[in-house]
Design a protein around this motif. Structure first.
Motif, PDB file in Angstrom:
ATOM      1  N   ILE A  83       0.858  -1.185   0.000  1.00 35.05           N
ATOM      2  CA  ILE A  83       0.000   0.000   0.000  1.00 35.05           C
ATOM      3  C   ILE A  83       0.893   1.234   0.000  1.00 35.05           C
ATOM      4  CG2 ILE A  83      -1.872   1.208   1.176  1.00 35.05           C
ATOM      5  CD1 ILE A  83      -2.427  -1.437   2.673  1.00 35.05           C
ATOM      6  N   GLU A  84       0.651   2.131  -0.946  1.00 34.26           N
ATOM      7  CA  GLU A  84       1.493   3.323  -1.004  1.00 34.26           C
ATOM      8  C   GLU A  84       1.207   4.236   0.179  1.00 34.26           C
ATOM      9  OE1 GLU A  84       0.839   5.591  -4.524  1.00 34.26           O
ATOM     10  OE2 GLU A  84      -1.257   5.957  -4.097  1.00 34.26           O
ATOM     11  N   PRO A  85       2.222   4.978   0.647  1.00 31.39           N
ATOM     12  CA  PRO A  85       2.015   5.908   1.767  1.00 31.39           C
ATOM     13  C   PRO A  85       0.968   6.955   1.419  1.00 31.39           C
ATOM     14  CG  PRO A  85       4.356   5.641   1.268  1.00 31.39           C
ATOM     15  CD  PRO A  85       3.596   4.989   0.161  1.00 31.39           C
ATOM     16  N   GLN A  86       0.421   7.577   2.435  1.00 25.25           N
ATOM     17  CA  GLN A  86      -0.594   8.608   2.216  1.00 25.25           C
ATOM     18  C   GLN A  86      -0.007   9.886   1.623  1.00 25.25           C
ATOM     19  OE1 GLN A  86      -4.349   8.369   3.240  1.00 25.25           O
ATOM     20  NE2 GLN A  86      -3.360   6.604   2.300  1.00 25.25           N
ATOM     21  N   TYR A  87       1.281  10.145   1.891  1.00 30.82           N
ATOM     22  CA  TYR A  87       1.927  11.357   1.386  1.00 30.82           C
ATOM     23  C   TYR A  87       3.183  10.992   0.586  1.00 30.82           C
ATOM     24  CZ  TYR A  87      -1.061  14.097   4.463  1.00 30.82           C
ATOM     25  OH  TYR A  87      -2.149  14.671   5.064  1.00 30.82           O
ATOM     26  N   VAL A  88       3.361  11.645  -0.550  1.00 31.53           N
ATOM     27  CA  VAL A  88       4.557  11.492  -1.360  1.00 31.53           C
ATOM     28  C   VAL A  88       5.150  12.874  -1.581  1.00 31.53           C
ATOM     29  CG1 VAL A  88       5.486  10.748  -3.574  1.00 31.53           C
ATOM     30  CG2 VAL A  88       3.635   9.439  -2.515  1.00 31.53           C
ATOM     31  N   ASN A  89       6.383  13.072  -1.120  1.00 33.33           N
ATOM     32  CA  ASN A  89       7.048  14.382  -1.187  1.00 33.33           C
ATOM     33  C   ASN A  89       6.200  15.485  -0.537  1.00 33.33           C
ATOM     34  OD1 ASN A  89       9.230  13.276  -2.655  1.00 33.33           O
ATOM     35  ND2 ASN A  89       8.087  13.499  -4.564  1.00 33.33           N
ATOM     36  N   GLY A  90       5.553  15.118   0.568  1.00 33.66           N
ATOM     37  CA  GLY A  90       4.771  16.096   1.326  1.00 33.66           C
ATOM     38  C   GLY A  90       3.390  16.387   0.765  1.00 33.66           C
ATOM     39  N   ILE A  91       3.013  15.716  -0.326  1.00 35.58           N
ATOM     40  CA  ILE A  91       1.709  15.957  -0.950  1.00 35.58           C
ATOM     41  C   ILE A  91       0.829  14.726  -0.769  1.00 35.58           C
ATOM     42  CG2 ILE A  91       0.512  16.456  -3.117  1.00 35.58           C
ATOM     43  CD1 ILE A  91       3.134  17.766  -4.083  1.00 35.58           C
ATOM     44  N   HIS A  92      -0.406  14.943  -0.311  1.00 37.41           N
ATOM     45  CA  HIS A  92      -1.329  13.832  -0.097  1.00 37.41           C
ATOM     46  C   HIS A  92      -1.716  13.215  -1.440  1.00 37.41           C
ATOM     47  CE1 HIS A  92      -4.895  11.556   1.122  1.00 37.41           C
ATOM     48  NE2 HIS A  92      -4.370  11.588   2.332  1.00 37.41           N
ATOM     49  N   THR A  93      -1.708  11.884  -1.499  1.00 34.55           N
ATOM     50  CA  THR A  93      -1.990  11.187  -2.758  1.00 34.55           C
ATOM     51  C   THR A  93      -3.471  11.232  -3.139  1.00 34.55           C
ATOM     52  OG1 THR A  93      -2.360   9.070  -1.647  1.00 34.55           O
ATOM     53  CG2 THR A  93      -0.097   9.588  -2.348  1.00 34.55           C
ATOM     54  N   LYS A  94      -4.329  11.474  -2.160  1.00 33.13           N
ATOM     55  CA  LYS A  94      -5.794  11.515  -2.356  1.00 33.13           C
ATOM     56  C   LYS A  94      -6.381  10.163  -2.746  1.00 33.13           C
ATOM     57  CE  LYS A  94      -5.844  16.404  -3.556  1.00 33.13           C
ATOM     58  NZ  LYS A  94      -6.210  17.436  -4.560  1.00 33.13           N
ATOM     59  N   ASN A  95      -5.570   9.123  -2.688  1.00 39.26           N
ATOM     60  CA  ASN A  95      -6.069   7.783  -2.981  1.00 39.26           C
ATOM     61  C   ASN A  95      -6.593   7.142  -1.700  1.00 39.26           C
ATOM     62  OD1 ASN A  95      -5.317   7.865  -5.751  1.00 39.26           O
ATOM     63  ND2 ASN A  95      -3.206   7.393  -5.175  1.00 39.26           N
ATOM     64  N   THR A  96      -7.645   6.361  -1.829  1.00 39.58           N
ATOM     65  CA  THR A  96      -8.230   5.727  -0.657  1.00 39.58           C
ATOM     66  C   THR A  96      -7.344   4.582  -0.168  1.00 39.58           C
ATOM     67  OG1 THR A  96      -9.506   4.181  -2.012  1.00 39.58           O
ATOM     68  CG2 THR A  96     -10.568   6.266  -1.432  1.00 39.58           C
ATOM     69  N   ILE A  97      -7.471   4.270   1.109  1.00 38.98           N
ATOM     70  CA  ILE A  97      -6.752   3.122   1.667  1.00 38.98           C
ATOM     71  C   ILE A  97      -7.493   1.863   1.230  1.00 38.98           C
ATOM     72  CG2 ILE A  97      -6.050   1.954   3.795  1.00 38.98           C
ATOM     73  CD1 ILE A  97      -5.960   4.755   5.097  1.00 38.98           C
ATOM     74  N   PRO A  98      -6.795   0.907   0.604  1.00 45.42           N
ATOM     75  CA  PRO A  98      -7.485  -0.292   0.097  1.00 45.42           C
ATOM     76  C   PRO A  98      -8.143  -1.111   1.201  1.00 45.42           C
ATOM     77  CG  PRO A  98      -5.241  -0.141  -0.751  1.00 45.42           C
ATOM     78  CD  PRO A  98      -5.371   0.885   0.331  1.00 45.42           C
ATOM     79  N   TYR A  99      -9.164  -1.835   0.808  1.00 44.92           N
ATOM     80  CA  TYR A  99      -9.790  -2.824   1.677  1.00 44.92           C
ATOM     81  C   TYR A  99      -9.256  -4.188   1.286  1.00 44.92           C
ATOM     82  CZ  TYR A  99     -13.324   0.321   3.610  1.00 44.92           C
ATOM     83  OH  TYR A  99     -13.958   1.335   4.279  1.00 44.92           O
TER      84      TYR A  99
END
Length: 199
Positions: A83-99
Motif C-alpha cells: 500500500i502506497e504511503p498517504q503522502y509522497v514528497n509532502g503531498i497527499h496522494t488523495k487515494n483511498t486506503i485499500p480494503y
C-alpha cells in the motif's frame, strides 16, 4: 591484545544494540481488520492494516495471519510496500486506503486510484499470494463506463463499454494475454500499470 579485541567486540555489540533500540515499530494505529477462511481449513484467518502516524509519509502496513489449530495466529505476510504511503514528497496522494478481505478462500483487495476502482484477487499457494484476477471500472465523465476484467489464469482480458446505469453493452473487446509467472502480492507494485492497461 586480547583485552583490546574483547573491548572492541563489546563496544560494537553495544552500538548494534543501540541502533536496534532506535528502530521502533510505529505502526500503532489500526485502520482495518478483516476476517475469513483464507486457506480453506475451517479456521478464521485475518488481515490487518496499520498506519505509522509518526513518519511524515504516513506509511501503511499490511499483515496477514493464519489461525493455527492451537488457536494462535501465525503471521504469514507483512509488508509496507503493498500500500502506497498517504503522502509522497509532502503531498497527499488523495487515494483511498485499500480494503483487504477474505472471500471464498481468496484474498481480495478493493482500491481506488485516480478515480479508477480496482479489484485484485489473490490465491494463497505454496507460501505466496498469486494474483489470479484484476478488474477495473472507469467512468468516462459522460454516459458510459469501461469495465475491464483480466483473468490471469486463463490469460483473457475483456474490456466492456456499457451505458451508464445499464447493462447494455455498447462495445466489447477480448484479448489473449499470458503472463507467467503470475504476479504476487509481494511484487505487485513492480508491475505498475502493466496489468491494468495492457491492451
Amino acid at each position: 591484545m586480547k583485552k583490546v579485541i574483547v573491548f572492541i567486540l563489546a563496544f560494537a555489540q553495544t552500538i548494534v544494540y543501540a541502533q536496534q533500540k532506535q528502530v521502533k515499530d510505529n505502526f500503532n494505529v489500526r485502520i482495518r481488520l478483516e476476517k475469513g477462511d483464507l486457506n480453506n481449513d475451517g479456521l478464521t484467518d485475518k488481515t490487518v492494516i496499520t498506519m505509522d502516524t509518526i513518519d511524515a509519509a504516513v506509511p501503511l502496513r499490511l499483515q496477514i495471519f493464519l489461525l493455527q489449530p492451537n488457536k494462535q495466529f501465525k503471521m504469514i505476510f507483512s509488508s509496507t510496500d503493498v500500500i502506497e504511503p498517504q503522502y509522497v514528497n509532502g503531498i497527499h496522494t488523495k487515494n483511498t486506503i485499500p480494503y483487504f478481505f477474505i472471500e471464498k478462500g481468496f484474498l481480495v483487495m478493493n482500491s481506488e486510484k485516480n478515480d479508477v476502482r480496482y479489484q485484485h484477487k489473490f490465491i494463497y499457494k505454496n507460501g505466496v499470494f498469486q494474483l489470479v484476477k484484476i478488474s477495473s471500472v472507469i467512468y468516462d465523465g459522460k454516459n458510459s463506463t469501461i469495465e475491464t476484467v483480466f483473468d490471469l489464469l486463463a490469460g483473457v482480458r475483456t474490456e466492456t463499454l456499457k451505458s451508464l446505469g445499464s447493462e447494455k453493452i455498447l462495445k466489447k473487446n477480448v484479448k489473449k494475454i499470458m503472463i507467467r509467472p503470475l504476479p504476487t502480492l509481494q511484487n505487485l507494485r513492480n508491475f505498475g500499470n502493466k496489468l491494468d492497461l495492457e491492451r
